[in-house]
Design an enzyme around this catalytic site. Structure first.
Site, PDB file in Angstrom:
ATOM      1  N   SER A  81       0.812  -1.219   0.000  1.00  0.00           N
ATOM      2  CA  SER A  81       0.000   0.000   0.000  1.00  0.00           C
ATOM      3  C   SER A  81       0.848   1.272   0.000  1.00  0.00           C
ATOM      4  O   SER A  81       0.373   2.336  -0.374  1.00  0.00           O
ATOM      5  CB  SER A  81      -0.951   0.003   1.198  1.00  0.00           C
ATOM      6  OG  SER A  81      -0.226  -0.016   2.401  1.00  0.00           O
ATOM      7  N   ARG A  82       2.096   1.159   0.426  1.00  0.00           N
ATOM      8  CA  ARG A  82       2.917   2.383   0.489  1.00  0.00           C
ATOM      9  C   ARG A  82       4.405   2.006   0.535  1.00  0.00           C
ATOM     10  O   ARG A  82       4.756   0.817   0.576  1.00  0.00           O
ATOM     11  CB  ARG A  82       2.537   3.218   1.691  1.00  0.00           C
ATOM     12  CG  ARG A  82       2.792   2.512   3.008  1.00  0.00           C
ATOM     13  CD  ARG A  82       2.276   3.312   4.184  1.00  0.00           C
ATOM     14  NE  ARG A  82       3.094   3.036   5.367  1.00  0.00           N
ATOM     15  CZ  ARG A  82       2.888   3.563   6.561  1.00  0.00           C
ATOM     16  NH1 ARG A  82       1.904   4.414   6.729  1.00  0.00           N
ATOM     17  NH2 ARG A  82       3.678   3.267   7.573  1.00  0.00           N
ATOM     18  N   TYR A 142      13.526  -5.532  16.302  1.00  0.00           N
ATOM     19  CA  TYR A 142      13.401  -5.344  14.849  1.00  0.00           C
ATOM     20  C   TYR A 142      14.606  -5.968  14.148  1.00  0.00           C
ATOM     21  O   TYR A 142      14.458  -6.740  13.188  1.00  0.00           O
ATOM     22  CB  TYR A 142      13.316  -3.846  14.546  1.00  0.00           C
ATOM     23  CG  TYR A 142      13.284  -3.499  13.069  1.00  0.00           C
ATOM     24  CD1 TYR A 142      12.116  -3.625  12.331  1.00  0.00           C
ATOM     25  CD2 TYR A 142      14.434  -3.044  12.419  1.00  0.00           C
ATOM     26  CE1 TYR A 142      12.086  -3.298  10.982  1.00  0.00           C
ATOM     27  CE2 TYR A 142      14.407  -2.712  11.069  1.00  0.00           C
ATOM     28  CZ  TYR A 142      13.224  -2.843  10.361  1.00  0.00           C
ATOM     29  OH  TYR A 142      13.202  -2.531   9.017  1.00  0.00           O
ATOM     30  N   ALA A 197      16.562  -8.259  15.241  1.00  0.00           N
ATOM     31  CA  ALA A 197      16.526  -9.721  15.399  1.00  0.00           C
ATOM     32  C   ALA A 197      15.572 -10.339  14.379  1.00  0.00           C
ATOM     33  O   ALA A 197      15.866 -11.381  13.780  1.00  0.00           O
ATOM     34  CB  ALA A 197      16.099 -10.088  16.816  1.00  0.00           C
TER      35      ALA A 197
HETATM   36  P1  NAD Z   1       6.025   1.364   5.403  1.00  0.00           P
HETATM   37  O1  NAD Z   1       5.637   1.470   6.822  1.00  0.00           O
HETATM   38  O2  NAD Z   1       5.862   2.540   4.509  1.00  0.00           O
HETATM   39  O3  NAD Z   1       5.257   0.130   4.725  1.00  0.00           O
HETATM   40  C1  NAD Z   1       5.055  -1.083   5.386  1.00  0.00           C
HETATM   41  C2  NAD Z   1       3.970  -1.854   4.670  1.00  0.00           C
HETATM   42  O4  NAD Z   1       3.747  -3.093   5.376  1.00  0.00           O
HETATM   43  C3  NAD Z   1       2.627  -1.123   4.656  1.00  0.00           C
HETATM   44  O5  NAD Z   1       2.045  -1.278   3.384  1.00  0.00           O
HETATM   45  C4  NAD Z   1       1.810  -1.843   5.714  1.00  0.00           C
HETATM   46  O6  NAD Z   1       0.409  -1.785   5.498  1.00  0.00           O
HETATM   47  C5  NAD Z   1       2.352  -3.263   5.575  1.00  0.00           C
HETATM   48  N1  NAD Z   1       2.069  -4.075   6.750  1.00  0.00           N
HETATM   49  C6  NAD Z   1       2.508  -3.877   8.017  1.00  0.00           C
HETATM   50  N2  NAD Z   1       1.999  -4.817   8.833  1.00  0.00           N
HETATM   51  C7  NAD Z   1       1.239  -5.625   8.062  1.00  0.00           C
HETATM   52  C8  NAD Z   1       0.436  -6.771   8.311  1.00  0.00           C
HETATM   53  N3  NAD Z   1       0.311  -7.293   9.535  1.00  0.00           N
HETATM   54  N4  NAD Z   1      -0.238  -7.358   7.274  1.00  0.00           N
HETATM   55  C9  NAD Z   1      -0.150  -6.835   6.035  1.00  0.00           C
HETATM   56  N5  NAD Z   1       0.602  -5.764   5.730  1.00  0.00           N
HETATM   57  C10 NAD Z   1       1.272  -5.163   6.731  1.00  0.00           C
HETATM   58  O7  NAD Z   1       7.525   0.881   5.429  1.00  0.00           O
HETATM   59  P2  NAD Z   1       8.648   0.671   4.288  1.00  0.00           P
HETATM   60  O8  NAD Z   1       9.766   1.557   4.650  1.00  0.00           O
HETATM   61  O9  NAD Z   1       8.075   0.716   2.925  1.00  0.00           O
HETATM   62  O10 NAD Z   1       9.093  -0.817   4.664  1.00  0.00           O
HETATM   63  C11 NAD Z   1       8.939  -1.943   3.815  1.00  0.00           C
HETATM   64  C12 NAD Z   1       9.881  -3.016   4.297  1.00  0.00           C
HETATM   65  O11 NAD Z   1      11.214  -2.545   4.193  1.00  0.00           O
HETATM   66  C13 NAD Z   1       9.668  -3.385   5.773  1.00  0.00           C
HETATM   67  O12 NAD Z   1       9.791  -4.779   5.931  1.00  0.00           O
HETATM   68  C14 NAD Z   1      10.803  -2.665   6.467  1.00  0.00           C
HETATM   69  O13 NAD Z   1      11.170  -3.296   7.662  1.00  0.00           O
HETATM   70  C15 NAD Z   1      11.884  -2.742   5.414  1.00  0.00           C
HETATM   71  N6  NAD Z   1      12.932  -1.727   5.583  1.00  0.00           N
HETATM   72  C16 NAD Z   1      12.633  -0.402   5.557  1.00  0.00           C
HETATM   73  C17 NAD Z   1      13.664   0.505   5.752  1.00  0.00           C
HETATM   74  C18 NAD Z   1      13.416   1.996   5.737  1.00  0.00           C
HETATM   75  O14 NAD Z   1      14.331   2.746   6.104  1.00  0.00           O
HETATM   76  N7  NAD Z   1      12.243   2.467   5.322  1.00  0.00           N
HETATM   77  C19 NAD Z   1      14.976   0.077   5.954  1.00  0.00           C
HETATM   78  C20 NAD Z   1      15.232  -1.279   5.963  1.00  0.00           C
HETATM   79  C21 NAD Z   1      14.204  -2.186   5.776  1.00  0.00           C
END
Ligand code: NAD
Length: 242
Positions: A11-12, A152, A154
């Site tokens: 979604s985002r 996180y 872990a």
């Molecule tokens: P974000 O918060 O913008 O998006 C997270 C997405 O996961 C959202 O669409 C949310 O609805 C979905 N989500 C969360 N819990 C859920 C559930 N129980 N069921 C279904 N959907 C669920 O974050 P992002 O930055 O786009 O992160 C995406 C991935 O990248 C994550 O796994 C995050 O840990 C990883 N990540 C992000 C970063 C960063 O700096 N943004 C760095 C390293 C890793």
């Protein structure tokens, strides 16, 4: 050839950018999310506008049974998946001693258990065809560890181990499994940073800024287009931060 791609957390942020990336490739995108249904519909519309096909699947992946429901919905709409991008995740920034058992459980259910369930449900459909690709979106913190984000980190370290283990188990079956380990990417996940903290963080990154979700999606796309011999890899994507 059109590929069928399941993307969780579509979604985002990074998941949304991945959906649009595959949309531009004219692939069929099964976009999974649950907290932001309108945003998910908008992503599907954008995928279609870009030339791909899309369907929105609303599921809280932390719930048992959700992964099977996602796979069945994908099969009904497009067929069995060629690719799974397991990207859904939540962060938790707090002192370790301030956490609770309930909060730990919720984080692990979303970041780790749901990824295991999604991968298992996808692998069952990939095995008969002897082909498939799985990409876990983990984090560099899963390699380096992170103060104030121990649980996180872990959960992401476990995802990296999962990718390596599944790659070994599934290589004879023609299924490649890797993990993309981003550093700091400019999404809502980092929206909690104050301007000052953000500036300090960007100062620490040799590239001088956070990555964009589009850059992370492009990297995911490259990994998923690579020769199948790229498997069992945990690939940092962090502007030389770590
Ligand atoms: P974000 O918060 O913008 O998006 C997270 C997405 O996961 C959202 O669409 C949310 O609805 C979905 N989500 C969360 N819990 C859920 C559930 N129980 N069921 C279904 N959907 C669920 O974050 P992002 O930055 O786009 O992160 C995406 C991935 O990248 C994550 O796994 C995050 O840990 C990883 N990540 C992000 C970063 C960063 O700096 N943004 C760095 C390293 C890793």
């Amino acid at each position: 050839m059109k590929r069928i791609v399941i993307i969780t957390g579509a979604s985002r942020g990074i998941g949304r950018a991945c959906a649009l990336y595959f949309g531009r490739r004219k692939d069929c995108v099964a976009a999974v999310g649950f907290r932001h249904p309108e945003a998910l519909s908008e992503v599907c519309e954008a995928v279609r506008e870009a030339g791909g096909e899309a369907c929105a699947i609303l599921e809280d992946l932390a719930q048992p049974g959700a992964a099977e429901r996602v796979l069945r919905a994908c099969e009904e709409r497009f067929g069995a998946p060629d690719i799974l991008v397991s990207n859904a995740g939540v962060s938790a920034v707090r002192l370790f001693q301030d956490g609770t058992d309930e909060a730990t459980e919720a984080l692990m259910e979303t970041n780790l258990t749901s990824a295991i369930r999604m991968a298992r449900a996808a692998v069952k459909r990939m095995l008969p065809r002897h082909e498939g690709r799985i990409l876990f979106v983990s984090s560099v913190f899963g390699i380096t560890g992170a103060s104030m984000e121990a649980e996180y980190a872990a959960s992401k370290g476990a995802l990296n181990a999962l990718a390596k283990s599944l790659a070994k188990e599934l290589a004879p079956s023609g299924i490649a499994v890797n993990a993309l380990a981003p550093g700091a990417i400019d999404t809502d996940m980092n929206a909690c940073l104050s301007e000052e903290d953000r500036a300090l963080l960007e100062e620490e990154i040799p590239f001088g800024r956070m990555g964009t979700p589009e850059e992370a999606a492009e990297m995911a796309g490259l990994i998923l287009d690579a020769p199948l011999y790229l498997t069992g890899a945990v690939i940092p994507f962090d502007g030389a931060w770590t």
